[in-house]
Design a protein around this motif. Sequence first.
Motif, PDB file in Angstrom:
ATOM      1  N   TYR A  95       0.824  -1.207   0.000  1.00  0.00           N
ATOM      2  CA  TYR A  95       0.000   0.000   0.000  1.00  0.00           C
ATOM      3  C   TYR A  95       0.864   1.265   0.000  1.00  0.00           C
ATOM      4  CZ  TYR A  95      -3.870  -3.128   1.181  1.00  0.00           C
ATOM      5  OH  TYR A  95      -4.802  -4.136   1.171  1.00  0.00           O
ATOM      6  N   GLY A  96       1.924   1.257   0.822  1.00  0.00           N
ATOM      7  CA  GLY A  96       2.779   2.436   0.884  1.00  0.00           C
ATOM      8  C   GLY A  96       3.452   2.726  -0.439  1.00  0.00           C
ATOM      9  N   THR A  97       3.956   1.683  -1.103  1.00  0.00           N
ATOM     10  CA  THR A  97       4.604   1.861  -2.405  1.00  0.00           C
ATOM     11  C   THR A  97       3.623   2.395  -3.437  1.00  0.00           C
ATOM     12  OG1 THR A  97       6.171   0.081  -1.938  1.00  0.00           O
ATOM     13  CG2 THR A  97       5.869   0.679  -4.243  1.00  0.00           C
ATOM     14  N   LEU A  98       2.407   1.853  -3.441  1.00  0.00           N
ATOM     15  CA  LEU A  98       1.402   2.313  -4.398  1.00  0.00           C
ATOM     16  C   LEU A  98       0.999   3.756  -4.112  1.00  0.00           C
ATOM     17  CD1 LEU A  98      -0.830  -0.892  -4.634  1.00  0.00           C
ATOM     18  CD2 LEU A  98       0.829  -0.051  -6.312  1.00  0.00           C
ATOM     19  N   MET A  99       0.925   4.125  -2.833  1.00  0.00           N
ATOM     20  CA  MET A  99       0.619   5.515  -2.476  1.00  0.00           C
ATOM     21  C   MET A  99       1.706   6.451  -2.991  1.00  0.00           C
ATOM     22  SD  MET A  99      -2.190   6.234  -0.675  1.00  0.00           S
ATOM     23  CE  MET A  99      -3.441   5.432   0.315  1.00  0.00           C
ATOM     24  N   MET A 100       2.961   6.070  -2.820  1.00  0.00           N
ATOM     25  CA  MET A 100       4.052   6.925  -3.284  1.00  0.00           C
ATOM     26  C   MET A 100       4.090   6.999  -4.802  1.00  0.00           C
ATOM     27  SD  MET A 100       5.285   8.225  -0.601  1.00  0.00           S
ATOM     28  CE  MET A 100       6.307   9.249  -1.633  1.00  0.00           C
ATOM     29  N   LEU A 101       3.770   5.890  -5.476  1.00  0.00           N
ATOM     30  CA  LEU A 101       3.682   5.925  -6.936  1.00  0.00           C
ATOM     31  C   LEU A 101       2.590   6.886  -7.379  1.00  0.00           C
ATOM     32  CD1 LEU A 101       4.129   2.233  -8.158  1.00  0.00           C
ATOM     33  CD2 LEU A 101       5.573   4.199  -8.711  1.00  0.00           C
ATOM     34  N   ALA A 102       1.439   6.817  -6.715  1.00  0.00           N
ATOM     35  CA  ALA A 102       0.341   7.731  -7.043  1.00  0.00           C
ATOM     36  C   ALA A 102       0.744   9.179  -6.776  1.00  0.00           C
ATOM     37  CB  ALA A 102      -0.908   7.358  -6.246  1.00  0.00           C
ATOM     38  N   ALA A 103       1.490   9.404  -5.677  1.00  0.00           N
ATOM     39  CA  ALA A 103       1.949  10.757  -5.364  1.00  0.00           C
ATOM     40  C   ALA A 103       2.879  11.280  -6.455  1.00  0.00           C
ATOM     41  CB  ALA A 103       2.663  10.764  -4.012  1.00  0.00           C
ATOM     42  N   GLY A 104       3.824  10.440  -6.895  1.00  0.00           N
ATOM     43  CA  GLY A 104       4.718  10.854  -7.976  1.00  0.00           C
ATOM     44  C   GLY A 104       3.971  11.126  -9.264  1.00  0.00           C
ATOM     45  N   PHE A 105       2.923  10.333  -9.519  1.00  0.00           N
ATOM     46  CA  PHE A 105       2.138  10.512 -10.744  1.00  0.00           C
ATOM     47  C   PHE A 105       1.382  11.836 -10.735  1.00  0.00           C
ATOM     48  CE2 PHE A 105      -1.798  10.075 -13.160  1.00  0.00           C
ATOM     49  CZ  PHE A 105      -1.320   9.641 -14.386  1.00  0.00           C
ATOM     50  N   VAL A 106       0.685  12.156  -9.635  1.00  0.00           N
ATOM     51  CA  VAL A 106      -0.082  13.406  -9.602  1.00  0.00           C
ATOM     52  C   VAL A 106       0.855  14.612  -9.576  1.00  0.00           C
ATOM     53  CG1 VAL A 106      -2.095  12.348  -8.515  1.00  0.00           C
ATOM     54  CG2 VAL A 106      -0.335  13.370  -7.075  1.00  0.00           C
ATOM     55  N   TRP A 107       2.020  14.463  -8.955  1.00  0.00           N
ATOM     56  CA  TRP A 107       3.020  15.530  -8.987  1.00  0.00           C
ATOM     57  C   TRP A 107       3.456  15.780 -10.429  1.00  0.00           C
ATOM     58  CZ3 TRP A 107       8.607  14.942  -6.610  1.00  0.00           C
ATOM     59  CH2 TRP A 107       9.283  16.159  -6.718  1.00  0.00           C
ATOM     60  N   ALA A 108       3.733  14.711 -11.162  1.00  0.00           N
ATOM     61  CA  ALA A 108       4.130  14.848 -12.564  1.00  0.00           C
ATOM     62  C   ALA A 108       3.007  15.466 -13.398  1.00  0.00           C
ATOM     63  CB  ALA A 108       4.514  13.483 -13.134  1.00  0.00           C
ATOM     64  N   LEU A 109       1.763  15.061 -13.126  1.00  0.00           N
ATOM     65  CA  LEU A 109       0.628  15.634 -13.846  1.00  0.00           C
ATOM     66  C   LEU A 109       0.546  17.136 -13.601  1.00  0.00           C
ATOM     67  CD1 LEU A 109      -1.794  14.862 -15.649  1.00  0.00           C
ATOM     68  CD2 LEU A 109      -3.146  14.600 -13.563  1.00  0.00           C
ATOM     69  N   GLY A 110       0.781  17.538 -12.363  1.00  0.00           N
ATOM     70  CA  GLY A 110       0.794  18.968 -12.056  1.00  0.00           C
ATOM     71  C   GLY A 110       1.911  19.693 -12.774  1.00  0.00           C
ATOM     72  N   VAL A 111       3.080  19.059 -12.874  1.00  0.00           N
ATOM     73  CA  VAL A 111       4.209  19.671 -13.592  1.00  0.00           C
ATOM     74  C   VAL A 111       3.869  19.866 -15.062  1.00  0.00           C
ATOM     75  CG1 VAL A 111       6.566  19.260 -14.392  1.00  0.00           C
ATOM     76  CG2 VAL A 111       5.982  18.826 -12.004  1.00  0.00           C
ATOM     77  N   VAL A 112       3.242  18.861 -15.674  1.00  0.00           N
ATOM     78  CA  VAL A 112       2.892  18.944 -17.094  1.00  0.00           C
ATOM     79  C   VAL A 112       1.877  20.061 -17.337  1.00  0.00           C
ATOM     80  CG1 VAL A 112       1.757  17.719 -18.991  1.00  0.00           C
ATOM     81  CG2 VAL A 112       3.448  16.538 -17.578  1.00  0.00           C
ATOM     82  N   PHE A 113       0.860  20.159 -16.476  1.00  0.00           N
ATOM     83  CA  PHE A 113      -0.132  21.222 -16.654  1.00  0.00           C
ATOM     84  C   PHE A 113       0.463  22.599 -16.353  1.00  0.00           C
ATOM     85  CE2 PHE A 113      -3.340  17.901 -16.763  1.00  0.00           C
ATOM     86  CZ  PHE A 113      -4.281  18.441 -17.626  1.00  0.00           C
ATOM     87  N   THR A 114       1.450  22.652 -15.468  1.00  0.00           N
ATOM     88  CA  THR A 114       2.097  23.927 -15.160  1.00  0.00           C
ATOM     89  C   THR A 114       2.805  24.500 -16.382  1.00  0.00           C
ATOM     90  OG1 THR A 114       2.381  23.282 -12.843  1.00  0.00           O
ATOM     91  CG2 THR A 114       3.777  25.057 -13.649  1.00  0.00           C
ATOM     92  N   LYS A 115       3.255  23.630 -17.280  1.00  0.00           N
ATOM     93  CA  LYS A 115       3.938  24.090 -18.488  1.00  0.00           C
ATOM     94  C   LYS A 115       3.030  24.942 -19.367  1.00  0.00           C
ATOM     95  CE  LYS A 115       7.262  20.265 -18.963  1.00  0.00           C
ATOM     96  NZ  LYS A 115       7.760  19.203 -19.880  1.00  0.00           N
TER      97      LYS A 115
END
Length: 339
Positions: free
Chosen positions: A151-171
Motif C-alpha cells: 500500500y505504501g509503495t502504491l501511495m508513493m507511486l500515485a503521489a509521484g504521478f499526480v506531482w508529474a501531472l501537475g508539472v505537465v499542466f504547469t507548463k
Amino acid sequence: MKYPTRSLWLLAAIAILWGVNWPMMKMALREMGVWQFRGLCVLAGAFWLGGYCLLKNVSFHIPRKHHNRLFICAMCNVLGWNILAAYGLAQLPSGRAALIAYSMPLWVVMLSRFVLRERIWASRWIAIAVGMGGIVLLLWDELEVLQRAPYGTLMMLAAGFVWALGVVFTKGFPRLLPTQSLVFWQMVIGGVPTLIGAFFIAGDWLPRNASAYFGLIFNLTIVFGFCHFAWNELVRTLPANITGITSLSVPVIGVLSGLLLLGEVPRTYDWIALAMLCAAVALVVFYEPAPLRAKARVPGAKTIIPMSDDEDERIRDKVMRAVEDGSRPHTIVRPTKHR
C-alpha cells in the motif's frame, strides 16, 4: 557555461534540505495525523508566499482563462501530492519513500506524450524501462520478501504521478505570470480541502515529543519557507538540466539521512532500485537527443519557424506572447548564431 556561485550553493542547499526532510516528515507523522500535518504545512506555505508577494509587490492577479488550469495544478501539486506522499511515507521507510517519489521525471516524460503531444525519444523509452524496472523490484520486495501488501509503495507511486501531472499542466502557463503568485494560489486552492479534511478526519494536530516537534517546525519554516523561495528563483536562473540534479540527489540524501536519523537500514533491493532510478532520471535530465528540425507554424504568421532547441523555444514564446496581445507578426527572423 559558468553559472552564478550563489545559485549553485542554493541548489546544493535545497537538495540537502529536501533529502533530509524525508526522515523529518517521518518523525512528525509518527505523532500527528496526515491531514493535520499537511494542513499546517500548506497554511505556512501560503503565509510565507503571500508575505513575499506583498513585500516584493508581486501581482496576485491570474487571468480568468487560466483558472481551470490553476485549479488542476492545485489539486495535483498541493492536495494530491501532499496527502498521498504523507500516507505513503507513514507506511514506508523514509529513504524508500523518497526513492519512489522521485520517479516523477519518468511520469513527466510519459504524460507529456499524451497531454502535450511531445515526442518520446529512444533514450526516454530506455529511461522509462529502467526506472519502472526499479519500481517493480520494490513492489516485488514488498509482496514476496516482506510478505505485506504494497500500500505504501502504491501511495508513493500515485503521489509521484499526480506531482508529474501537475508539472505537465504547469507548463501551459505563460512565462509572464509570476511563479510566486501561481504557487501562492495553488497553496490557497489546494489548502482549503486539506484544512477541511484536517478538521473532519481524526488525527492529532500537535506532536508530543521533541523530535516530532522538530520535524514539524523544520517543514513549516525550512521546507515551506526557504526551499520554496529558493527553488522559485533557481528555476528562473538555471537551465533544466542543472536544476534536475535535485531529482538525482534528493533520494540519495533521503536514504542516507534515514539511516543516520532514524536508523533505517536500506535493503539490497533499495540500493539496486536507487541505482536504476538514478540512471533513468539521468537519462531524462542530462542526455539530449539529436534534435529533429520539426517545423511549427505560428498562428497569424506567414513564416514557418524551425523548432528544435531552447533558442527556438524562446523565439516561439516571444511570438506567441505577441499573438496573445493581439499583434500578428508577418515575418519572423531567427538569428543566425554559430553553435
